[in-house]
Write a protein that holds these residues in place. Structure first.
Motif, mmCIF file in Angstrom:
data_model
loop_
_atom_site.group_PDB
_atom_site.id
_atom_site.type_symbol
_atom_site.label_atom_id
_atom_site.label_comp_id
_atom_site.label_asym_id
_atom_site.label_seq_id
_atom_site.Cartn_x
_atom_site.Cartn_y
_atom_site.Cartn_z
ATOM 1 N N GLN A 207 -38.561 -40.572 19.576
ATOM 2 C CA GLN A 207 -38.578 -41.701 18.647
ATOM 3 C C GLN A 207 -38.433 -41.229 17.206
ATOM 4 N N ILE A 208 -38.799 -39.969 16.961
ATOM 5 C CA ILE A 208 -38.621 -39.366 15.637
ATOM 6 C C ILE A 208 -37.739 -38.134 15.808
ATOM 7 N N ALA A 209 -36.579 -38.128 15.151
ATOM 8 C CA ALA A 209 -35.612 -37.034 15.260
ATOM 9 C C ALA A 209 -35.574 -36.273 13.947
ATOM 10 N N VAL A 210 -35.934 -35.000 13.989
ATOM 11 C CA VAL A 210 -35.989 -34.164 12.796
ATOM 12 C C VAL A 210 -34.800 -33.214 12.804
ATOM 13 N N LEU A 211 -33.965 -33.295 11.768
ATOM 14 C CA LEU A 211 -32.807 -32.413 11.624
ATOM 15 C C LEU A 211 -33.003 -31.568 10.371
ATOM 16 N N LEU A 212 -33.263 -30.282 10.575
ATOM 17 C CA LEU A 212 -33.625 -29.394 9.465
ATOM 18 C C LEU A 212 -32.419 -28.957 8.648
ATOM 19 N N ASN A 213 -31.358 -28.507 9.319
ATOM 20 C CA ASN A 213 -30.231 -27.915 8.611
ATOM 21 C C ASN A 213 -29.119 -27.596 9.605
ATOM 22 N N ALA A 214 -27.967 -27.234 9.072
ATOM 23 C CA ALA A 214 -26.859 -26.674 9.851
ATOM 24 C C ALA A 214 -26.316 -25.509 9.046
ATOM 25 N N LEU A 215 -26.500 -24.293 9.561
ATOM 26 C CA LEU A 215 -26.152 -23.077 8.828
ATOM 27 C C LEU A 215 -25.189 -22.237 9.654
ATOM 28 N N GLU A 216 -24.833 -21.066 9.126
ATOM 29 C CA GLU A 216 -23.810 -20.235 9.748
ATOM 30 C C GLU A 216 -24.312 -19.442 10.949
ATOM 31 N N ALA A 217 -25.606 -19.555 11.282
ATOM 32 C CA ALA A 217 -26.144 -18.832 12.434
ATOM 33 C C ALA A 217 -25.357 -19.176 13.693
ATOM 34 N N HIS A 218 -24.939 -18.142 14.451
ATOM 35 C CA HIS A 218 -24.212 -18.303 15.716
ATOM 36 C C HIS A 218 -22.841 -18.949 15.532
ATOM 37 N N VAL A 219 -22.276 -18.864 14.327
ATOM 38 C CA VAL A 219 -20.979 -19.507 14.093
ATOM 39 C C VAL A 219 -19.901 -18.914 14.993
ATOM 40 N N GLY A 220 -20.054 -17.632 15.374
ATOM 41 C CA GLY A 220 -19.087 -17.028 16.276
ATOM 42 C C GLY A 220 -19.070 -17.704 17.620
ATOM 43 N N ARG A 221 -20.240 -18.162 18.073
ATOM 44 C CA ARG A 221 -20.332 -18.850 19.360
ATOM 45 C C ARG A 221 -19.772 -20.259 19.276
ATOM 46 N N PHE A 222 -20.027 -20.936 18.143
ATOM 47 C CA PHE A 222 -19.599 -22.324 18.005
ATOM 48 C C PHE A 222 -18.152 -22.452 17.530
ATOM 49 N N GLY A 223 -17.654 -21.445 16.849
ATOM 50 C CA GLY A 223 -16.270 -21.481 16.389
ATOM 51 C C GLY A 223 -16.100 -21.849 14.938
ATOM 52 N N SER A 224 -16.962 -22.708 14.416
ATOM 53 C CA SER A 224 -16.870 -23.105 13.008
ATOM 54 C C SER A 224 -18.180 -23.744 12.576
ATOM 55 N N LEU A 225 -18.404 -23.758 11.268
ATOM 56 C CA LEU A 225 -19.587 -24.430 10.739
ATOM 57 C C LEU A 225 -19.516 -25.928 10.995
ATOM 58 N N ASP A 226 -18.321 -26.505 10.947
ATOM 59 C CA ASP A 226 -18.175 -27.938 11.212
ATOM 60 C C ASP A 226 -18.671 -28.293 12.611
ATOM 61 N N THR A 227 -18.414 -27.415 13.576
ATOM 62 C CA THR A 227 -18.892 -27.668 14.941
ATOM 63 C C THR A 227 -20.410 -27.596 14.997
ATOM 64 N N ILE A 228 -21.009 -26.682 14.234
ATOM 65 C CA ILE A 228 -22.474 -26.599 14.178
ATOM 66 C C ILE A 228 -23.044 -27.878 13.576
ATOM 67 N N VAL A 229 -22.431 -28.354 12.494
ATOM 68 C CA VAL A 229 -22.873 -29.603 11.855
ATOM 69 C C VAL A 229 -22.807 -30.755 12.844
ATOM 70 N N GLU A 230 -21.713 -30.824 13.592
ATOM 71 C CA GLU A 230 -21.540 -31.885 14.581
ATOM 72 C C GLU A 230 -22.576 -31.779 15.691
ATOM 73 N N THR A 231 -22.802 -30.539 16.156
ATOM 74 C CA THR A 231 -23.722 -30.330 17.279
ATOM 75 C C THR A 231 -25.154 -30.656 16.895
ATOM 76 N N LYS A 232 -25.606 -30.158 15.769
ATOM 77 C CA LYS A 232 -26.977 -30.446 15.340
ATOM 78 C C LYS A 232 -27.162 -31.941 15.108
ATOM 79 N N GLY A 233 -26.099 -32.598 14.644
ATOM 80 C CA GLY A 233 -26.181 -34.037 14.389
ATOM 81 C C GLY A 233 -26.296 -34.881 15.633
ATOM 82 N N GLU A 234 -26.101 -34.298 16.808
ATOM 83 C CA GLU A 234 -26.211 -35.058 18.054
ATOM 84 C C GLU A 234 -27.603 -35.637 18.247
#
Length: 483
Positions: A207-234
């Motif tokens: 019921q409460i969704a906390v989104l702290l940040n989207a940073l470059e950590a694991h960017v190699g796995r995700f492919g891009s920072l934009d993908t990290i932003v999208e994923t965390k935003g889920e």
């Protein structure tokens, strides 16, 4: 000394959260028993050897408690079916297996153990009458979770993610503990790929969704920072008007996340003037933490953090914002924040012989978190050494990120760096301070340098680099503080 004063009010948020708390308090009921037959039906399979009431979930026979369902997972190196008898001896009342078993115990057979755990978690969550808070982000999840767990425990019974159980198996293990019928559940959610947060959120239904940040950590796995932003935003998708999104107002992606969270209520935290939970002032005491003053939705709170560094302040603000959404009393919030000490491996300080202080921050590392840790180390008195291992999963930009760390070290003037790993050679080559390089942790342990009296040592690197072995070696030889 903690001080709390009233600055004003943002009553719409508080009225919303109060209504939710009253709903939970008035409607909560004891959790109904979860039977193996219920789980089997949700999975579309049959029970074998009768039914059983399931009190909990376990995927490790050593962690089984009486009444648990033991899920026999077939891994790359270990087959859970080999430990069924051990699980039963420890109190398991039923087994989920991938192949037929001879043991006459209530069981279900299904090949996908992840599906079993997810269904178990969803069934427990569906019957839960309290409040679930979900937390995700590239960095700070565990610290923010620990802050919020400390706060919520002062306001009511609370369960929270243990250790690093924030994946497709860990989240169901946390949800299984809803059988304790707590008032609050704090669920940490991590991601390895796009869609992971959506999958975990489908189980936890916070019921409460906390989104702290989207940073470059694991960017190699995700492919891009934009993908990290999208994923965390889920974590913000499919929220309702009754839900609350807790967002970092200092993040570049704040505006888009705010739109994505609609129609949920928003509580923002950070230093930005628009933040509902806003940092007004901070006095940084380095390794000893910080004194902060916060405007928390109109309540002025001054308190002391034991968690060092700017990241500790940010995570405290996030937890305070989530607690405000729960309408927890400001004094209880402040007590919970002040009570938390650094988690082992995430910035805790270990006092060794001869006045040597070791900062154990070896659990994980990203460029931003390493820079922040070095800033904290820089506030310690000389001599200072940074033991830095490779930051993994940064893709093709890995060498560049390590060179930037080396340049930052030079700018700070920290006396020495010990670089460990292939990528960390770029740290050594890019800094002007005294620098040593070791190919891996084994080489470091075999030829560990001396450390001086009253030296402060920061230890930080990705978990796969095994710097925890260096920490263990240091702490087991206190007399001379050598490896």
């Amino acid at each position: 000394m903690r001080a709390i004063s009233w600055l004003g009010t943002r009553s719409s948020i508080f009225l919303m959260s109060t209504a939710r708390r009253r709903l939970c308090e008035n409607v909560r009921w004891p959790m109904r028993d979860l039977h193996l037959s219920h789980l089997a039906k949700s999975l579309g399979v049959d029970c074998q050897n009768g039914d059983a009431v399931l009190r909990g979930l376990a995927i490790d026979s050593r962690a089984v408690k009486p009444g648990d369902l033991f899920v026999a997972i077939v891994g790359d190196r270990v087959d859970g079916h080999d430990f069924i008898e051990s699980a039963l001896a420890n109190g398991a009342v039923a087994v989920a297996c991938a192949r037929p078993i001879d043991t006459p115990v209530p069981s279900i057979q299904i090949a996908d153990s992840n599906q079993v755990c997810a269904s178990f978690g969803r069934l427990m969550r569906a019957d839960f009458g309290g409040v679930v808070i979900g937390i995700t982000g590239s960095a700070g999840k565990t610290t923010a979770k620990s802050f919020l767990e400390s706060i919520c425990s002062g306001a009511g019974s609370t369960v929270a993610t243990s250790g690093n159980q924030n994946n497709e198996l860990g989240v169901p293990l946390t949800l299984a503990r809803l059988s304790e019928n707590p008032e609050f559940a704090v669920v940490e959610m991590g991601a390895s790929r796009k869609g992971d947060i959506a999958y975990l959120k489908s189980m936890a239904a916070p019921q409460i969704a906390v989104l702290l940040n989207a940073l470059e950590a694991h960017v190699g796995r995700f492919g891009s920072l934009d993908t990290i932003v999208e994923t965390k935003g889920e974590i913000l998708d499919n929220l309702t008007e009754a839900d609350t999104a807790v967002l970092n107002a200092d993040q570049l992606h704040y505006a888009s996340w705010r739109k994505r969270a609609a129609p949920a209520k928003i509580i923002a935290f950070g230093e930005d003037s628009s933040a509902d939970v806003r940092l007004l002032d901070t006095v940084d005491h380095g390794l000893d933490g910080s004194d902060i003053t916060v405007d928390m939705l109109g309540t002025r709170v001054a308190l002391r953090l034991s968690i060092p560094g700017k990241a500790g302040v940010t995570n405290a603000l996030a937890a305070m914002a989530a607690a405000a959404a729960l309408d927890i009393d400001p004094d209880v919030i402040a007590q919970g924040i002040e009570a938390l000490s650094p988690v082992e491996g995430r910035g805790n300080t270990i006092q060794l012989d001869r006045g040597i202080r070791l900062i154990n921050d070896c659990y994980n590392a990203s460029p931003s978190s390493v820079m922040a840790a070095l800033d904290t180390l820089n506030k310690a008195r000389p001599p200072r050494t940074a033991v830095l291992a490779d930051m993994l999963e940064l893709g093709d930009d890995g060498p560049r990120y390590h060179r930037e760390v080396g340049k930052h070290l030079s700018n700070l003037g920290i006396e020495r760096v010990i670089a460990v790993g292939e990528l960390s050679a770029h740290i050594k080559d890019s800094c002007s301070v005294q620098a040593l390089h070791f190919s891996d942790t084994n080489e470091l342990l075999a030829d560990c340098p001396d450390f001086l009296q009253d030296e402060t040592i920061l230890v930080k690197g990705s978990r796969g680099m095994q710097l925890d072995r260096f920490v263990t070696s240091m702490t087991s030889s206190l007399g001379d503080a050598k490896c």
